[in-house]
Design a protein around this motif. Structure first.
Motif, PDB file in Angstrom:
ATOM      1  N   ALA A   1       0.836  -1.205   0.000  1.00  0.00           N
ATOM      2  CA  ALA A   1       0.000   0.000   0.000  1.00  0.00           C
ATOM      3  C   ALA A   1       0.870   1.253   0.000  1.00  0.00           C
ATOM      4  CB  ALA A   1      -0.926  -0.005   1.208  1.00  0.00           C
ATOM      5  N   GLU A   2       1.920   1.228   0.795  1.00  0.00           N
ATOM      6  CA  GLU A   2       2.838   2.362   0.851  1.00  0.00           C
ATOM      7  C   GLU A   2       3.496   2.593  -0.507  1.00  0.00           C
ATOM      8  OE1 GLU A   2       6.630   3.775   3.543  1.00  0.00           O
ATOM      9  OE2 GLU A   2       5.273   2.245   4.318  1.00  0.00           O
ATOM     10  N   ASN A   3       3.901   1.513  -1.158  1.00  0.00           N
ATOM     11  CA  ASN A   3       4.527   1.614  -2.465  1.00  0.00           C
ATOM     12  C   ASN A   3       3.558   2.193  -3.501  1.00  0.00           C
ATOM     13  OD1 ASN A   3       6.607   1.219  -4.415  1.00  0.00           O
ATOM     14  ND2 ASN A   3       5.556  -0.645  -5.089  1.00  0.00           N
ATOM     15  N   LEU A   4       2.322   1.711  -3.497  1.00  0.00           N
ATOM     16  CA  LEU A   4       1.317   2.211  -4.438  1.00  0.00           C
ATOM     17  C   LEU A   4       1.064   3.694  -4.216  1.00  0.00           C
ATOM     18  CD1 LEU A   4      -0.809   1.850  -6.650  1.00  0.00           C
ATOM     19  CD2 LEU A   4      -2.408   1.112  -4.864  1.00  0.00           C
ATOM     20  N   LEU A   5       0.931   4.105  -2.978  1.00  0.00           N
ATOM     21  CA  LEU A   5       0.670   5.511  -2.684  1.00  0.00           C
ATOM     22  C   LEU A   5       1.851   6.385  -3.090  1.00  0.00           C
ATOM     23  CD1 LEU A   5      -1.175   7.684  -1.624  1.00  0.00           C
ATOM     24  CD2 LEU A   5      -0.430   7.118   0.699  1.00  0.00           C
TER      25      LEU A   5
ATOM     26  N   THR B   1       4.038   5.769  -5.416  1.00  0.00           N
ATOM     27  CA  THR B   1       4.056   5.789  -6.884  1.00  0.00           C
ATOM     28  C   THR B   1       3.030   6.780  -7.418  1.00  0.00           C
ATOM     29  OG1 THR B   1       4.796   3.495  -6.974  1.00  0.00           O
ATOM     30  CG2 THR B   1       3.761   4.373  -8.960  1.00  0.00           C
ATOM     31  N   ALA B   2       1.831   6.773  -6.866  1.00  0.00           N
ATOM     32  CA  ALA B   2       0.776   7.692  -7.297  1.00  0.00           C
ATOM     33  C   ALA B   2       1.157   9.143  -7.012  1.00  0.00           C
ATOM     34  CB  ALA B   2      -0.537   7.348  -6.613  1.00  0.00           C
ATOM     35  N   ILE B   3       1.738   9.386  -5.848  1.00  0.00           N
ATOM     36  CA  ILE B   3       2.161  10.745  -5.481  1.00  0.00           C
ATOM     37  C   ILE B   3       3.168  11.262  -6.508  1.00  0.00           C
ATOM     38  CG2 ILE B   3       3.423  12.107  -3.752  1.00  0.00           C
ATOM     39  CD1 ILE B   3       0.587  11.342  -2.841  1.00  0.00           C
ATOM     40  N   ASP B   4       4.147  10.423  -6.855  1.00  0.00           N
ATOM     41  CA  ASP B   4       5.167  10.818  -7.833  1.00  0.00           C
ATOM     42  C   ASP B   4       4.584  10.961  -9.234  1.00  0.00           C
ATOM     43  OD1 ASP B   4       7.073  10.801  -5.833  1.00  0.00           O
ATOM     44  OD2 ASP B   4       7.833   8.806  -6.331  1.00  0.00           O
ATOM     45  N   LYS B   5       3.816   9.986  -9.663  1.00  0.00           N
ATOM     46  CA  LYS B   5       3.289   9.971 -11.034  1.00  0.00           C
ATOM     47  C   LYS B   5       2.338  11.132 -11.303  1.00  0.00           C
ATOM     48  CE  LYS B   5       0.979   7.027 -14.411  1.00  0.00           C
ATOM     49  NZ  LYS B   5       0.448   5.697 -14.676  1.00  0.00           N
TER      50      LYS B   5
ATOM     51  N   ILE C   1      -4.205  -0.397   6.556  1.00  0.00           N
ATOM     52  CA  ILE C   1      -4.593  -0.010   5.202  1.00  0.00           C
ATOM     53  C   ILE C   1      -3.835  -0.899   4.222  1.00  0.00           C
ATOM     54  CG2 ILE C   1      -4.584   1.850   3.511  1.00  0.00           C
ATOM     55  CD1 ILE C   1      -4.769   3.799   5.922  1.00  0.00           C
ATOM     56  N   GLN C   2      -4.595  -1.567   3.380  1.00  0.00           N
ATOM     57  CA  GLN C   2      -4.032  -2.481   2.384  1.00  0.00           C
ATOM     58  C   GLN C   2      -3.941  -1.783   1.025  1.00  0.00           C
ATOM     59  OE1 GLN C   2      -3.101  -5.557   3.522  1.00  0.00           O
ATOM     60  NE2 GLN C   2      -3.919  -4.988   5.514  1.00  0.00           N
TER      61      GLN C   2
ATOM     62  N   HIS D   1      -7.211  -0.799  -0.530  1.00  0.00           N
ATOM     63  CA  HIS D   1      -7.828   0.381   0.068  1.00  0.00           C
ATOM     64  C   HIS D   1      -7.240   1.657  -0.535  1.00  0.00           C
ATOM     65  CE1 HIS D   1      -8.051  -2.557   3.675  1.00  0.00           C
ATOM     66  NE2 HIS D   1      -9.126  -2.699   2.897  1.00  0.00           N
ATOM     67  N   ILE D   2      -5.931   1.672  -0.734  1.00  0.00           N
ATOM     68  CA  ILE D   2      -5.279   2.825  -1.374  1.00  0.00           C
ATOM     69  C   ILE D   2      -5.758   2.956  -2.811  1.00  0.00           C
ATOM     70  CG2 ILE D   2      -3.069   3.730  -2.221  1.00  0.00           C
ATOM     71  CD1 ILE D   2      -3.416   4.174   0.767  1.00  0.00           C
ATOM     72  N   ALA D   3      -5.833   1.843  -3.525  1.00  0.00           N
ATOM     73  CA  ALA D   3      -6.277   1.877  -4.922  1.00  0.00           C
ATOM     74  C   ALA D   3      -7.685   2.456  -5.031  1.00  0.00           C
ATOM     75  CB  ALA D   3      -6.221   0.479  -5.528  1.00  0.00           C
ATOM     76  N   GLU D   4      -8.561   2.033  -4.146  1.00  0.00           N
ATOM     77  CA  GLU D   4      -9.931   2.551  -4.178  1.00  0.00           C
ATOM     78  C   GLU D   4      -9.963   4.045  -3.833  1.00  0.00           C
ATOM     79  OE1 GLU D   4     -14.384   1.631  -2.399  1.00  0.00           O
ATOM     80  OE2 GLU D   4     -12.787   0.162  -2.090  1.00  0.00           O
ATOM     81  N   ALA D   5      -9.202   4.453  -2.830  1.00  0.00           N
ATOM     82  CA  ALA D   5      -9.142   5.873  -2.463  1.00  0.00           C
ATOM     83  C   ALA D   5      -8.593   6.703  -3.624  1.00  0.00           C
ATOM     84  CB  ALA D   5      -8.282   6.063  -1.218  1.00  0.00           C
ATOM     85  N   LEU D   6      -7.578   6.188  -4.298  1.00  0.00           N
ATOM     86  CA  LEU D   6      -7.018   6.890  -5.456  1.00  0.00           C
ATOM     87  C   LEU D   6      -8.039   6.987  -6.587  1.00  0.00           C
ATOM     88  CD1 LEU D   6      -3.417   5.396  -5.525  1.00  0.00           C
ATOM     89  CD2 LEU D   6      -4.013   7.807  -5.187  1.00  0.00           C
TER      90      LEU D   6
END
Length: 83
Positions: free
Chosen positions: A32-36, A38-42, A69-70, A73-78
């Motif tokens: 989840a941390e990695n996905l978030l 990545t999204a912040i940077d991208k 937070i999995q 959950h991050i993907a859905e919030a994004l």
């Protein structure tokens, strides 16, 4: 259901969490941390956007009865934030 979980855990709604509380109550697993990150940077998201995503993801995790937070959950919030 989610409101009761939030008040039992932190005595306030997720939307009202301050920065210190985010660190304490919005624990992410590594994926989840990695996905978030990545999204912040991208998408060049601000710190404010980061905090909002965490709060929404915390609520989604509460609805799923998850202590942490999995990635899903991050993907859905994004998805709420970006589309």
């Amino acid at each position: 259901k989610s409101a009761a979980i939030q008040h039992a855990r932190q005595q306030s709604a997720n939307s009202r969490l301050k920065q210190k509380q985010l660190k304490r109550f919005c624990v992410l697993n590594p994926a989840a941390e990695n996905l978030l990150e990545t999204a912040i940077d991208k998408f060049n998201l601000s710190v404010r956007a980061y905090h909002r995503i965490l709060k929404v993801a915390r609520t989604i995790a509460d609805l799923a009865d998850s202590d942490h937070i999995q990635e899903t959950h991050i993907a859905e919030a994004l998805s709420f934030r970006l589309f």
